[in-house]
Design an enzyme around this catalytic site. Sequence first.
Site, PDB file in Angstrom:
ATOM      1  N   LYS A  23     -64.410  74.174 -27.897  1.00 52.55           N
ATOM      2  CA  LYS A  23     -64.508  72.975 -28.724  1.00 52.55           C
ATOM      3  C   LYS A  23     -65.186  73.300 -30.052  1.00 52.55           C
ATOM      4  O   LYS A  23     -64.695  72.927 -31.120  1.00 52.55           O
ATOM      5  CB  LYS A  23     -65.287  71.900 -27.956  1.00 52.55           C
ATOM      6  CG  LYS A  23     -65.094  70.506 -28.466  1.00 52.55           C
ATOM      7  CD  LYS A  23     -65.877  69.496 -27.614  1.00 52.55           C
ATOM      8  CE  LYS A  23     -65.203  69.243 -26.277  1.00 52.55           C
ATOM      9  NZ  LYS A  23     -66.073  68.478 -25.361  1.00 52.55           N
ATOM     10  N   ARG A  93     -71.919  67.089 -27.248  1.00 57.75           N
ATOM     11  CA  ARG A  93     -70.709  67.400 -26.472  1.00 57.75           C
ATOM     12  C   ARG A  93     -70.780  68.818 -25.928  1.00 57.75           C
ATOM     13  O   ARG A  93     -71.134  69.739 -26.648  1.00 57.75           O
ATOM     14  CB  ARG A  93     -69.480  67.284 -27.373  1.00 57.75           C
ATOM     15  CG  ARG A  93     -69.539  66.123 -28.318  1.00 57.75           C
ATOM     16  CD  ARG A  93     -68.428  66.174 -29.355  1.00 57.75           C
ATOM     17  NE  ARG A  93     -67.100  66.099 -28.761  1.00 57.75           N
ATOM     18  CZ  ARG A  93     -65.985  66.248 -29.456  1.00 57.75           C
ATOM     19  NH1 ARG A  93     -66.028  66.516 -30.755  1.00 57.75           N
ATOM     20  NH2 ARG A  93     -64.826  66.165 -28.856  1.00 57.75           N
ATOM     21  N   GLY A 102     -63.138  67.031 -18.539  1.00 58.74           N
ATOM     22  CA  GLY A 102     -63.809  66.070 -17.669  1.00 58.74           C
ATOM     23  C   GLY A 102     -64.875  66.674 -16.775  1.00 58.74           C
ATOM     24  O   GLY A 102     -65.468  65.997 -15.957  1.00 58.74           O
ATOM     25  N   MET A 104     -67.690  68.280 -17.776  1.00 59.54           N
ATOM     26  CA  MET A 104     -69.047  68.101 -18.234  1.00 59.54           C
ATOM     27  C   MET A 104     -69.143  66.861 -19.099  1.00 59.54           C
ATOM     28  O   MET A 104     -68.154  66.204 -19.354  1.00 59.54           O
ATOM     29  CB  MET A 104     -69.515  69.353 -18.922  1.00 59.54           C
ATOM     30  CG  MET A 104     -69.867  70.354 -17.844  1.00 59.54           C
ATOM     31  SD  MET A 104     -70.270  71.940 -18.429  1.00 59.54           S
ATOM     32  CE  MET A 104     -68.780  72.409 -19.158  1.00 59.54           C
ATOM     33  N   ARG A 337     -57.153  71.581 -29.147  1.00 58.88           N
ATOM     34  CA  ARG A 337     -57.110  72.767 -28.288  1.00 58.88           C
ATOM     35  C   ARG A 337     -55.660  72.983 -27.871  1.00 58.88           C
ATOM     36  O   ARG A 337     -54.844  72.063 -27.949  1.00 58.88           O
ATOM     37  CB  ARG A 337     -57.998  72.588 -27.063  1.00 58.88           C
ATOM     38  CG  ARG A 337     -57.517  71.471 -26.166  1.00 58.88           C
ATOM     39  CD  ARG A 337     -58.376  71.337 -24.916  1.00 58.88           C
ATOM     40  NE  ARG A 337     -58.086  70.056 -24.282  1.00 58.88           N
ATOM     41  CZ  ARG A 337     -58.985  69.265 -23.723  1.00 58.88           C
ATOM     42  NH1 ARG A 337     -60.244  69.595 -23.710  1.00 58.88           N
ATOM     43  NH2 ARG A 337     -58.637  68.133 -23.163  1.00 58.88           N
ATOM     44  N   HIS A 455     -57.773  60.521 -16.527  1.00 55.60           N
ATOM     45  CA  HIS A 455     -58.381  61.620 -15.778  1.00 55.60           C
ATOM     46  C   HIS A 455     -57.427  62.142 -14.710  1.00 55.60           C
ATOM     47  O   HIS A 455     -57.178  63.337 -14.589  1.00 55.60           O
ATOM     48  CB  HIS A 455     -59.687  61.151 -15.134  1.00 55.60           C
ATOM     49  CG  HIS A 455     -60.312  62.189 -14.258  1.00 55.60           C
ATOM     50  ND1 HIS A 455     -60.086  62.236 -12.899  1.00 55.60           N
ATOM     51  CD2 HIS A 455     -61.085  63.254 -14.558  1.00 55.60           C
ATOM     52  CE1 HIS A 455     -60.727  63.271 -12.397  1.00 55.60           C
ATOM     53  NE2 HIS A 455     -61.347  63.903 -13.379  1.00 55.60           N
ATOM     54  N   SER A 765     -49.815 102.098   1.014  1.00 53.72           N
ATOM     55  CA  SER A 765     -49.750 100.682   0.678  1.00 53.72           C
ATOM     56  C   SER A 765     -51.126 100.108   0.995  1.00 53.72           C
ATOM     57  O   SER A 765     -51.584 100.181   2.136  1.00 53.72           O
ATOM     58  CB  SER A 765     -48.663  99.997   1.506  1.00 53.72           C
ATOM     59  OG  SER A 765     -48.679  98.625   1.225  1.00 53.72           O
ATOM     60  N   CYS A 832     -50.091  95.438  -0.533  1.00 49.79           N
ATOM     61  CA  CYS A 832     -49.343  94.435   0.218  1.00 49.79           C
ATOM     62  C   CYS A 832     -50.245  93.348   0.783  1.00 49.79           C
ATOM     63  O   CYS A 832     -49.826  92.547   1.589  1.00 49.79           O
ATOM     64  CB  CYS A 832     -48.540  95.095   1.327  1.00 49.79           C
ATOM     65  SG  CYS A 832     -49.556  95.881   2.582  1.00 49.79           S
ATOM     66  N   TYR A 852     -46.268  99.316  -7.467  1.00 44.72           N
ATOM     67  CA  TYR A 852     -45.782  97.967  -7.222  1.00 44.72           C
ATOM     68  C   TYR A 852     -46.837  97.098  -6.553  1.00 44.72           C
ATOM     69  O   TYR A 852     -47.818  97.610  -6.007  1.00 44.72           O
ATOM     70  CB  TYR A 852     -44.511  97.991  -6.350  1.00 44.72           C
ATOM     71  CG  TYR A 852     -44.757  98.404  -4.915  1.00 44.72           C
ATOM     72  CD1 TYR A 852     -45.093  97.456  -3.949  1.00 44.72           C
ATOM     73  CD2 TYR A 852     -44.659  99.733  -4.528  1.00 44.72           C
ATOM     74  CE1 TYR A 852     -45.339  97.840  -2.643  1.00 44.72           C
ATOM     75  CE2 TYR A 852     -44.893 100.119  -3.223  1.00 44.72           C
ATOM     76  CZ  TYR A 852     -45.248  99.165  -2.276  1.00 44.72           C
ATOM     77  OH  TYR A 852     -45.507  99.535  -0.987  1.00 44.72           O
TER      78      TYR A 852
HETATM   79  P1  ADP Z   1     -64.406  66.009 -23.195  1.00 42.89           P
HETATM   80  O1  ADP Z   1     -64.609  67.476 -23.326  1.00 42.89           O
HETATM   81  O2  ADP Z   1     -64.676  65.476 -21.845  1.00 42.89           O
HETATM   82  O3  ADP Z   1     -63.107  65.572 -23.764  1.00 42.89           O
HETATM   83  P2  ADP Z   1     -65.665  65.266 -25.644  1.00 42.89           P
HETATM   84  O4  ADP Z   1     -66.862  66.006 -26.054  1.00 42.89           O
HETATM   85  O5  ADP Z   1     -64.407  65.654 -26.278  1.00 42.89           O
HETATM   86  O6  ADP Z   1     -65.546  65.329 -24.070  1.00 42.89           O
HETATM   87  O7  ADP Z   1     -65.961  63.759 -25.913  1.00 42.89           O
HETATM   88  C1  ADP Z   1     -65.180  62.738 -25.382  1.00 42.89           C
HETATM   89  C2  ADP Z   1     -64.786  61.752 -26.405  1.00 42.89           C
HETATM   90  O8  ADP Z   1     -65.917  61.242 -27.076  1.00 42.89           O
HETATM   91  C3  ADP Z   1     -63.937  62.291 -27.519  1.00 42.89           C
HETATM   92  O9  ADP Z   1     -62.611  62.344 -27.178  1.00 42.89           O
HETATM   93  C4  ADP Z   1     -64.157  61.296 -28.604  1.00 42.89           C
HETATM   94  O10 ADP Z   1     -63.305  60.201 -28.436  1.00 42.89           O
HETATM   95  C5  ADP Z   1     -65.571  60.872 -28.379  1.00 42.89           C
HETATM   96  N1  ADP Z   1     -66.439  61.559 -29.351  1.00 42.89           N
HETATM   97  C6  ADP Z   1     -67.069  62.721 -29.213  1.00 42.89           C
HETATM   98  N2  ADP Z   1     -67.759  63.028 -30.339  1.00 42.89           N
HETATM   99  C7  ADP Z   1     -67.530  62.023 -31.200  1.00 42.89           C
HETATM  100  C8  ADP Z   1     -67.935  61.779 -32.544  1.00 42.89           C
HETATM  101  N3  ADP Z   1     -68.711  62.610 -33.213  1.00 42.89           N
HETATM  102  N4  ADP Z   1     -67.500  60.636 -33.105  1.00 42.89           N
HETATM  103  C9  ADP Z   1     -66.713  59.787 -32.426  1.00 42.89           C
HETATM  104  N5  ADP Z   1     -66.291  59.964 -31.185  1.00 42.89           N
HETATM  105  C10 ADP Z   1     -66.697  61.079 -30.562  1.00 42.89           C
HETATM  106 MG    MG Z   2     -62.530  65.975 -25.542  1.00 45.28          MG
HETATM  107 MG    MG Z   3     -66.178  64.148 -21.068  1.00 49.10          MG
END
Ligand code: ADP
Ligand code: MG
Ligand code: MG
Length: 877
Positions: A23, A93, A102, A104, A337, A455, A765, A832, A852
């Site tokens: 990220k 984040r 989802g 963390m 991503r 999710h 093998s 194997c 193999y």
């Molecule tokens: P995950 O990895 O679970 O997707 P994120 O860190 O991407 O978690 O955060 C989830 C959501 O929170 C993002 O999709 C976004 O909608 C919102 N979010 C995160 N950071 C910001 C930010 N700086 N401003 C506005 N929304 C945010």
């Molecule tokens: Mg996200």
């Molecule tokens: Mg999240």
Amino acid sequence: MSKKFCYLFTEGNASMRELLGGKGANLAEMTNIGLPVPQGFTITTEACTQYYEDGQKINDEIMAEIMEYIEKMEKITGKKFGDHENPLLVSVRSGARASMPGMMDTILNLGLNEDVVGVIAAKSGNPRWAWDCYRRFIQMYSDVVMEVGKKYFEQLIDEMKEKKGVTQDVELSAEDLKELAMQFKAEYKAKIGADFPSDPKEQLIGAIKAVFRSWDNPRANVYRRDNDIPYSWGTAVNVQSMAFGNMGDDCGTGVAFTRNPATGEKKLMGEFLTNAQGEDVVAGVRTPMPIDQMAEKFPEAYAQFVDVCKTLEDHYRDMQDMEFTVEHGKLYMLQTRNGKRTAKAALKIACDLVDEGMISEQQAVAMIDPRNLDTLLHPQFDAEALKKAQPAGKALPASPGAACGKIVFTAEDAKAWAARGEKVVLVRLETSPEDIEGMKAAQGILTVRGGMTSHAAVVARGMGTCCVSGCSAIAMDEENKKFTLSGKTYHEGDWLSLDGSTGNIYDGAMPTVDATIGGEFGRIMGWADKYRRLKVRTNADTPHDAAKARELGAQGIGLCRTEHMFFEGDRIEAIREMICSDTVEEREAALAKLLPMQQGDFEGIYEAMEGCPVTIRFLDPPLHEFVPTEEADIEKLAKAQGKTVEQIKNIIAALHEFNPMMGHRGCRLAVTFPEIAAMQTRAVIRAAINVQKKHPDWTMVPEIMIPLVGEVKELKYVKDIVVTTADQELAAAGMDMKYLVGTMIEIPRAALTADQIATEAQFFSFGTNDLTQMTFGFSRDDAGKFLGAYYDKKIYENDPFAKLDQVGVGKLVKMAAEMGRATRPDIHLGICGEHGGDPSSVEFCHKVGLDYVSCSPFRVPIARLAAAQAAIKEQRQ
Ligand code: ADP
Ligand code: MG
Ligand code: MG
């Protein structure tokens, strides 16, 4: 120079994924290429590992650097934490090297307290927004940082909605939200025994620690094990200034894919929710609008977003999964991503990108997750049955595949029922990360709420599990474990079938058929075959399995187990007579009955393999596995043998072993009863002669494999019997046919003395199931009892029977391969064990120079792709 633990988004780039997490690296990259990204900084994965090394503490050095970067961020944004003029609000984040959707937790609107809420309410003239932010912050912070039950907060919201007579949270007023925030704070104090923190810096440090801690939470640990992500990687933390999608109807938040992640179709796909924030889209609080509608309601932001999509795809040369927010009509990018996708989509996208001139064939091969292919090789619904069937309902085709099972309503039930061998379909209002293990155990998942990016949908696609989501036609009664759909009430245990490719739901159990390789799948496999060096064989014991494996591209059989054939029909009786013989003559008479049957089996397998090499392993399991246990069978055997029941029972008792897996089995059987090896040799050679005569254009080279060898002399003893018998057979038939005699390397001693063994063995093998078992000193069948504790204590991260232990067992393999080659340069080497179909183990086999890998038929395409990826990776380095 001391380590740098923080990076502004302007200091990083996409290649720094190991340090900044996926990220963080991509936020930096998007910043670099000029996209609108709210600015901030990333705390590195090394800070996370340091945190654990320091005993779950942020040390002074890192703390000082974080403080320094807060100041930098304040300068860049012109806002200040806790300020009464221009307060800085941030999101915190997590982001590991590999995306763990989802897994963390994210905290939004951090920096708020009662004073600051007042400031932003007054300044914006939008108190509803201000209080909405605050109540969300308290909710997320309490949940993530202090682990105060999420459920209770949701309950408070529901109560508030009921009190106000509204159904959606957007209908709650500023006053309602303020009251909720106060209730939340009271709840926090009741549970924690302290006031909710009001100092933004204290909040921030709490949040950062929570992200670090989340790296070690149970669901993250399970996810990592499933996805081969090492614990040692750690997670980065991103601190980013907020963009607000919840400031009114000209705001919103969305999730989109540049191509369809279910089908691969080249068309923007996504969802957008007005006046909302964060996970609202994903969590299914309201049903979001499809992205096309955003074009009508937010033409400017939409046009800008479409541009961004093109820029990102061209830049990354792959399908992108993006998160964004629109604040008063202005677009902010929050994440991109390489998107997770179904196997079907992965193949289509890879082929399309090659055709579009974006990537090379090698890149196309390299970008497909081999583990994903599994789903395409699973059964689909029978087309005829499908045509006739009337769906009981229809919802979103969130993750393709055919699922058929008994209905369960909780993840725990799914797990428990599956553990006792039941096929289940998990039906939920919506799923959450806690449900992950139940989702894994289920054949399919059906949810009442949530869209294509919910999710359930995301996780199911990742797991390759069929999922139908958002079936609002269902009237759900979770508490009483039942639901109603199209006028029928379904209870726990009723059969239900889901078609994840169409979204159709069918009452009852729908028949399925096997999958085949064609179209894009075939194209990619063709490319894989072009670039791989390792050959791929299969483990097959029947002509049916052999034919299936051929169809899936197997180039031979690496392991044909002969004992499985012995259990069928009247053979078991002949085998029992053989075992319960007192004299060689008696035994030979019984073996003579088995000979034509085995010969027939081998002919069938040779035919199915169309002249490809076939390695046949001689009898391996302890004999007691074959003896009768039922009184009637014992009597029958006694009669056939002309013995008393008493005598038979004595023979059976004598076969008892304390530790059969380390007892009288493998080549030890042939050492005590050489007649068995002689019979099996005759069957192999006669079958090969017949098939050779029938197909003069094939070159039959039978491969005979002696199991469980630990000493070269025992191999030599058995090999001599094989060679004498085979030569007799060939002479009698007047045939000149080459054949090979080799051994399994599955006892550590065989690996340690591979130089000696290779003087007799023409091939090795590696039987990595037994080799793992004997190297670790625990059995595959019992490991389940304690591996859980080993995972918890971080002693093992993986099941060594699923993923080859490259450090220990792998060292034996590597050493034996080298010693074998030194003795006999043209020795043929393969594997194997179950590991032959595991991508990381295949890569290992490539590296140590095996010829193999051999795996079960359905894993053949996976191994072909993994072998190509290993070769391509090596070339690049
Ligand atoms: P995950 O990895 O679970 O997707 P994120 O860190 O991407 O978690 O955060 C989830 C959501 O929170 C993002 O999709 C976004 O909608 C919102 N979010 C995160 N950071 C910001 C930010 N700086 N401003 C506005 N929304 C945010
Ligand atoms: Mg996200
Ligand atoms: Mg999240």
